[in-house]
Design an enzyme around this catalytic site. Structure first.
Site, PDB file in Angstrom:
ATOM      1  CE1 TYR A 311     -51.334  13.982  55.093  1.00  0.00           C
ATOM      2  CE2 TYR A 311     -51.669  16.061  53.965  1.00  0.00           C
ATOM      3  CZ  TYR A 311     -51.735  14.683  53.981  1.00  0.00           C
ATOM      4  OH  TYR A 311     -52.202  14.010  52.870  1.00  0.00           O
ATOM      5  CB  CYS A 312     -47.184  14.816  54.310  1.00  0.00           C
ATOM      6  SG  CYS A 312     -46.222  14.228  52.897  1.00  0.00           S
TER       7      CYS A 312
END
Length: 581
Positions: A311-312
């Site tokens: 994520y990210c």
């Protein structure tokens, strides 16, 4: 002698670093030189463009005429339709009271002025695109400051609230301001965040810490089904914030959802670095973070391939690690999932406003001085990108209306901030954002290029419609970097709320389409028009996809920790790193 000369040169550079660090403290981390250069570029080209100036004068006259026509229409019809509507997502003037004069006149005047300044700062012949964006951003910040919604005697909602409370809203608002400033000085989180205690109210999915080194704790979550998929899932969250955005309250925990679907889930919890960790680099995060976790999962669930999800920043790191593993013929990854994660940074969105050589030099000096990038410096940059939502609307509510925003789990998580090591963040910004080395195939890992094209594992990539951190069109560029099977999802929401999108939440929707290895690439607009539109949560599509790429036979849940006892359980989840301040 050369060593002495090198030492002297470093001392001279240190003088410049100290000066830059002092400048950064006074300028909120923005480079005055970069801003001045952008303004000079825009102003000199505007002065050298008589046609553009005549066009602006014509537009000013036309907008003035539109405003006067609206005022005249209000004289005979107080409910006359507005001459201009706010931009999508701008809710400052959405209240019914803003439709009545004189408030409607002030709102219309502001919106027309805002539109005119957009014309002033755009399409000036000869101005560099980056300087154009910076000047437009600065103009927008100044306009937002003087918006009638921020002025007590021009905002009908504040006026109504003042009459209702006998001006006690200002008394309460001043008390709120004092409380907020006191908490900020004392390093305390926002009011109400204490209601979401880590390990008690959020991050409560049962599990054990089964591995720990200097940089990470690896959490293995307890099964809730009698049998599980054979291939485990490893989640690599961003280290810019605490991992438990993916394990918030039980109702919206992605980790709990995966466990409930029969997956054996592991998740990295990153250390909150201090000044002593200043020399940790991007490759340290790959080695001590991602690869250490992959090794631990392989020891706990041997002879099984791993579904890795990032994520990210964690997704960008996963892409780098997966590319390096593919180059080394390491086939332990069954699939790769990237959630709101960029791999091509050529169009990174509005964050590029703060990233050029001069701005990065100032930022590096600021981090060099402290050894890290502090949480307030990081959050300040994100808030400036969305001042309407994250600054002015909150100030109006808290300090002028005298109300408090209701705290909820995602907001409490957002207040639980972390730091970024000097070397890692400098390398990340320079190699990825500024030089775009990953997309260009120039990023080296252990002496070899980490090329996304080498990844052959199927990929599942999620972008979110209103993402101001990783704009979905930037995330979509991975289509141009890989030849493997790629399923792309565009979901409603922003960088955080679009990912934390549990089934059952109303008004959720997404688009999904798969490009096979031999398929043709299409642009984002064509993709949007052709992708399958669905209602609901993308989580359901992802778990279906994971099941499709897993062995059909289910197995008994693996033990907590390695079966040979080389990795025994250490602590209960959520561990100790997540509690570091």
């Amino acid at each position: 002698m050369p060593a002495r000369e090198e030492l002297g040169s470093e001392a001279f550079r240190a003088i410049d670093r100290m000066r830059e660090a002092m400048t950064a403290r006074m300028s909120a981390g923005l480079s005055p030189t970069a801003l001045a250069m952008a303004q000079f570029d825009w102003w000199t080209h505007l002065m050298a463009a008589p046609g553009k100036r005549l066009e602006l004068a014509d537009k000013a006259a036309r907008k003035s005429a539109r405003l006067l026509a609206h005022v005249a229409a209000l004289d005979s019809d107080p409910d006359a339709p507005p001459t201009i509507e706010p931009l999508p997502g701008d809710d400052r003037f959405s209240g019914e009271a803003w439709r009545k004069p004189p408030f409607s006149i002030w709102a219309q005047s502001f919106l027309l002025t805002q539109q005119w300044w957009h014309n002033v700062t755009h399409e000036v012949p000869g101005v560099s695109p980056h300087h154009e964006d910076v000047v437009s951003f600065m103009a927008r910040q100044m306009l937002d400051l003087f918006s009638p919604s921020n002025v007590p005697f021009m905002n009908p909602e504040i006026i109504s609230r003042t009459i209702e409370t006998g001006a006690m809203n200002f008394v309460k608002g001043f008390a709120n301001w004092i409380e907020d400033q006191t908490r900020r000085v004392n390093g305390q989180p926002r009011v109400g965040a204490e209601e979401f205690a880590v390990g008690k109210d959020v991050a409560v999915t049962p599990g054990k810490v089964v591995f720990r080194n200097h940089l990470i704790e690896l959490i293995q979550y307890a099964p809730t089904t009698p049998d599980v998929f054979a291939d485990p899932v490893l989640i690599v969250p961003a280290w810019i914030m605490k991992y438990y955005i993916l394990d918030l309250s039980p109702a919206n925990s992605l980790i709990r959802y995966l466990v409930g679907k029969g997956h054996t889930v592991f998740c990295i919890s990153w250390r909150n670095p201090t000044a002593e960790d200043r020399d940790l680099g991007l490759d340290d995060y790959r080695r001590l973070g991602l690869m250490a976790a992959v090794d631990a999962v392989s020891a706990i669930v041997p002879d099984r391939r791993i579904h890795a999800a990032g994520y990210c920043l964690g997704g960008t790191l996963l892409a780098i690690g997966a590319a390096a593993m593919a180059r080394a013929r390491d086939d332990r990854l069954a699939t790769v999932t990237l959630l709101a994660a960029q791999t091509d940074f050529s169009e990174p969105g509005e964050l590029a406003l703060f990233i050029d050589h001069d701005q990065l030099h100032l930022l590096e000096s600021m981090m060099w001085d402290r050894g890290y990038l502090s949480a307030d410096q990081m959050s300040g940059a994100f808030q400036m990108l969305r001042t309407n939502d994250l600054v002015w609307s909150r100030m109006v509510r808290n300090y002028l209306m005298g109300e408090r925003e209701p705290m909820f789990d995602l907001m409490a998580w957002n207040a639980d901030t972390t730091r970024m090591p000097y070397r890692m963040h400098a390398e990340y910004l320079r190699k990825l954002y500024l030089d775009n080395d990953l997309a260009a195939g120039r990023l080296m890992v252990e002496g070899r290029a980490a090329a996304i094209q080498n990844i052959r594992a199927p990929m599942f990539v999620v972008g979110t419609e209103r993402d101001h951190v990783a704009p979905w069109r930037s995330v979509y560029k991975i289509h141009d970097l890989t030849d493997t099977e790629l399923t792309f999802v565009l979901t409603s929401g922003g960088h955080n709320a679009g990912i934390v999108s549990e089934p059952g939440r109303p008004r959720r929707r997404y688009r999904i389409a798969t490009k096979h290895a031999d398929g043709v690439s299409i642009g984002p607009d064509e993709w949007t028009a052709s992708a399958d539109a669905r209602q609901g949560s993308w989580w359901e599509a992802w778990t279906d996809w994971l099941a499709l790429h897993s062995e059909a036979a289910r197995v008994a849940p693996p033990p907590m920790g390695a079966p040979d006892h080389s990795l025994p359980p250490l602590d209960d989840a959520p561990g100790v790193f997540v509690l570091q301040r």
